[in-house]
Write a protein that holds these residues in place. Structure first.
Motif, PDB file in Angstrom:
ATOM      1  N   ALA A   6       0.843  -1.195   0.000  1.00 20.16           N
ATOM      2  CA  ALA A   6       0.000   0.000   0.000  1.00 20.16           C
ATOM      3  C   ALA A   6       0.876   1.242   0.000  1.00 20.16           C
ATOM      4  O   ALA A   6       1.943   1.286   0.609  1.00 20.16           O
ATOM      5  CB  ALA A   6      -0.914   0.002   1.219  1.00 20.16           C
ATOM      6  N   GLU A   7       0.400   2.248  -0.707  1.00 19.78           N
ATOM      7  CA  GLU A   7       1.114   3.516  -0.755  1.00 19.78           C
ATOM      8  C   GLU A   7       0.286   4.589  -0.066  1.00 19.78           C
ATOM      9  O   GLU A   7      -0.934   4.592  -0.157  1.00 19.78           O
ATOM     10  CB  GLU A   7       1.375   3.930  -2.202  1.00 19.78           C
ATOM     11  CG  GLU A   7       2.284   2.988  -2.948  1.00 19.78           C
ATOM     12  CD  GLU A   7       2.504   3.427  -4.370  1.00 19.78           C
ATOM     13  OE1 GLU A   7       2.169   4.584  -4.701  1.00 19.78           O
ATOM     14  OE2 GLU A   7       2.997   2.619  -5.160  1.00 19.78           O
ATOM     15  N   ALA A  15      -5.699  12.107  -4.537  1.00 17.28           N
ATOM     16  CA  ALA A  15      -5.169  10.784  -4.861  1.00 17.28           C
ATOM     17  C   ALA A  15      -6.219   9.932  -5.564  1.00 17.28           C
ATOM     18  O   ALA A  15      -5.886   9.088  -6.390  1.00 17.28           O
ATOM     19  CB  ALA A  15      -4.691  10.101  -3.595  1.00 17.28           C
ATOM     20  N   TRP A  16      -7.484  10.133  -5.259  1.00 18.16           N
ATOM     21  CA  TRP A  16      -8.556   9.376  -5.914  1.00 18.16           C
ATOM     22  C   TRP A  16      -8.704   9.762  -7.379  1.00 18.16           C
ATOM     23  O   TRP A  16      -9.264   9.011  -8.170  1.00 18.16           O
ATOM     24  CB  TRP A  16      -9.881   9.607  -5.187  1.00 18.16           C
ATOM     25  CG  TRP A  16      -9.939   8.892  -3.891  1.00 18.16           C
ATOM     26  CD1 TRP A  16      -9.623   9.403  -2.668  1.00 18.16           C
ATOM     27  CD2 TRP A  16     -10.289   7.536  -3.673  1.00 18.16           C
ATOM     28  NE1 TRP A  16      -9.774   8.444  -1.710  1.00 18.16           N
ATOM     29  CE2 TRP A  16     -10.185   7.295  -2.290  1.00 18.16           C
ATOM     30  CE3 TRP A  16     -10.702   6.504  -4.514  1.00 18.16           C
ATOM     31  CZ2 TRP A  16     -10.465   6.058  -1.747  1.00 18.16           C
ATOM     32  CZ3 TRP A  16     -10.985   5.281  -3.956  1.00 18.16           C
ATOM     33  CH2 TRP A  16     -10.864   5.056  -2.589  1.00 18.16           C
ATOM     34  N   LEU A  17      -8.217  10.923  -7.779  1.00 21.46           N
ATOM     35  CA  LEU A  17      -8.350  11.369  -9.166  1.00 21.46           C
ATOM     36  C   LEU A  17      -7.214  10.889 -10.069  1.00 21.46           C
ATOM     37  O   LEU A  17      -7.269  11.120 -11.267  1.00 21.46           O
ATOM     38  CB  LEU A  17      -8.437  12.895  -9.219  1.00 21.46           C
ATOM     39  CG  LEU A  17      -9.665  13.505  -8.551  1.00 21.46           C
ATOM     40  CD1 LEU A  17      -9.605  15.022  -8.650  1.00 21.46           C
ATOM     41  CD2 LEU A  17     -10.939  12.986  -9.181  1.00 21.46           C
ATOM     42  N   ASN A  18      -6.196  10.236  -9.514  1.00 21.65           N
ATOM     43  CA  ASN A  18      -5.128   9.697 -10.352  1.00 21.65           C
ATOM     44  C   ASN A  18      -5.701   8.665 -11.316  1.00 21.65           C
ATOM     45  O   ASN A  18      -6.516   7.828 -10.940  1.00 21.65           O
ATOM     46  CB  ASN A  18      -4.045   9.050  -9.486  1.00 21.65           C
ATOM     47  CG  ASN A  18      -3.243  10.073  -8.722  1.00 21.65           C
ATOM     48  OD1 ASN A  18      -3.235  11.252  -9.074  1.00 21.65           O
ATOM     49  ND2 ASN A  18      -2.586   9.637  -7.675  1.00 21.65           N
ATOM     50  N   ALA A  60     -19.096  10.911 -19.125  1.00 21.43           N
ATOM     51  CA  ALA A  60     -18.459   9.617 -18.895  1.00 21.43           C
ATOM     52  C   ALA A  60     -17.349   9.787 -17.866  1.00 21.43           C
ATOM     53  O   ALA A  60     -16.608  10.763 -17.898  1.00 21.43           O
ATOM     54  CB  ALA A  60     -17.894   9.053 -20.190  1.00 21.43           C
ATOM     55  N   LEU A  61     -17.249   8.842 -16.973  1.00 18.95           N
ATOM     56  CA  LEU A  61     -16.196   8.833 -15.965  1.00 18.95           C
ATOM     57  C   LEU A  61     -15.468   7.503 -16.092  1.00 18.95           C
ATOM     58  O   LEU A  61     -16.086   6.441 -16.021  1.00 18.95           O
ATOM     59  CB  LEU A  61     -16.789   8.970 -14.563  1.00 18.95           C
ATOM     60  CG  LEU A  61     -15.804   8.884 -13.411  1.00 18.95           C
ATOM     61  CD1 LEU A  61     -14.914  10.121 -13.396  1.00 18.95           C
ATOM     62  CD2 LEU A  61     -16.524   8.736 -12.098  1.00 18.95           C
ATOM     63  N   THR A  62     -14.153   7.575 -16.308  1.00 23.26           N
ATOM     64  CA  THR A  62     -13.332   6.378 -16.458  1.00 23.26           C
ATOM     65  C   THR A  62     -12.241   6.393 -15.387  1.00 23.26           C
ATOM     66  O   THR A  62     -11.524   7.373 -15.268  1.00 23.26           O
ATOM     67  CB  THR A  62     -12.691   6.323 -17.854  1.00 23.26           C
ATOM     68  OG1 THR A  62     -13.707   6.459 -18.831  1.00 23.26           O
ATOM     69  CG2 THR A  62     -11.946   5.037 -18.064  1.00 23.26           C
ATOM     70  N   LYS A  63     -12.142   5.311 -14.645  1.00 26.16           N
ATOM     71  CA  LYS A  63     -11.124   5.186 -13.606  1.00 26.16           C
ATOM     72  C   LYS A  63     -10.307   3.940 -13.884  1.00 26.16           C
ATOM     73  O   LYS A  63     -10.855   2.853 -13.978  1.00 26.16           O
ATOM     74  CB  LYS A  63     -11.774   5.108 -12.227  1.00 26.16           C
ATOM     75  CG  LYS A  63     -10.837   4.842 -11.084  1.00 26.16           C
ATOM     76  CD  LYS A  63      -9.982   6.017 -10.785  1.00 26.16           C
ATOM     77  CE  LYS A  63      -9.133   5.747  -9.546  1.00 26.16           C
ATOM     78  NZ  LYS A  63      -8.126   6.738  -9.360  1.00 26.16           N
ATOM     79  N   ARG A  64      -8.995   4.101 -14.036  1.00 25.81           N
ATOM     80  CA  ARG A  64      -8.105   2.967 -14.253  1.00 25.81           C
ATOM     81  C   ARG A  64      -7.390   2.651 -12.942  1.00 25.81           C
ATOM     82  O   ARG A  64      -6.878   3.531 -12.273  1.00 25.81           O
ATOM     83  CB  ARG A  64      -7.079   3.288 -15.338  1.00 25.81           C
ATOM     84  CG  ARG A  64      -7.737   3.443 -16.684  1.00 25.81           C
ATOM     85  CD  ARG A  64      -6.772   3.832 -17.773  1.00 25.81           C
ATOM     86  NE  ARG A  64      -5.489   3.144 -17.609  1.00 25.81           N
ATOM     87  CZ  ARG A  64      -4.361   3.601 -18.124  1.00 25.81           C
ATOM     88  NH1 ARG A  64      -4.335   4.709 -18.807  1.00 25.81           N
ATOM     89  NH2 ARG A  64      -3.244   2.940 -17.952  1.00 25.81           N
ATOM     90  N   PHE A  65      -7.393   1.377 -12.598  1.00 23.41           N
ATOM     91  CA  PHE A  65      -6.741   0.923 -11.369  1.00 23.41           C
ATOM     92  C   PHE A  65      -5.468   0.185 -11.694  1.00 23.41           C
ATOM     93  O   PHE A  65      -5.319  -0.444 -12.662  1.00 23.41           O
ATOM     94  CB  PHE A  65      -7.646  -0.007 -10.559  1.00 23.41           C
ATOM     95  CG  PHE A  65      -8.855   0.699 -10.019  1.00 23.41           C
ATOM     96  CD1 PHE A  65      -8.770   1.423  -8.856  1.00 23.41           C
ATOM     97  CD2 PHE A  65     -10.059   0.629 -10.683  1.00 23.41           C
ATOM     98  CE1 PHE A  65      -9.885   2.059  -8.350  1.00 23.41           C
ATOM     99  CE2 PHE A  65     -11.170   1.263 -10.188  1.00 23.41           C
ATOM    100  CZ  PHE A  65     -11.079   1.974  -9.027  1.00 23.41           C
TER     101      PHE A  65
END
Length: 65
Positions: A6-7, A15-18, A60-65
Motif C-alpha cells: 500500500a502507498e 489521490a482518488w483522481l489519479n 463519462a467517468l473512467t477510472k483505471r486501477f
C-alpha cells in the motif's frame, strides 16, 4: 515484519483522481433537424447517416486501477 504494497499519498482526495478521465460532450449542439431525403418514404431522413433524437449530452467517468 509484514511486507506492505500500500502507498500513502498525503494529497487526500486528489489521490482518488489519479488515472481518472472525465468526458463531457454534446451531439447536435444547434438542435437541427436531419436533412430531408425524398427517396426514403418511411420517415423522410436517412437513418444510416443521422438520427432524429435532437440535442443530446453525455458524461463519462473512467477510472483505471
Amino acid at each position: 515484519m509484514p511486507v506492505s504494497t500500500a502507498e500513502y499519498n498525503p494529497c487526500g482526495w486528489r489521490a482518488w483522481l489519479n488515472n481518472t478521465t472525465i468526458t463531457l460532450g454534446m451531439n447536435n449542439v444547434f438542435d437541427q433537424d436531419p436533412p430531408f431525403v425524398a427517396g426514403n418514404l418511411e420517415n423522410g431522413y436517412d437513418p444510416r447517416m443521422t438520427n432524429i433524437r435532437g440535442r443530446a449530452w453525455y458524461v463519462a467517468l473512467t477510472k483505471r486501477f
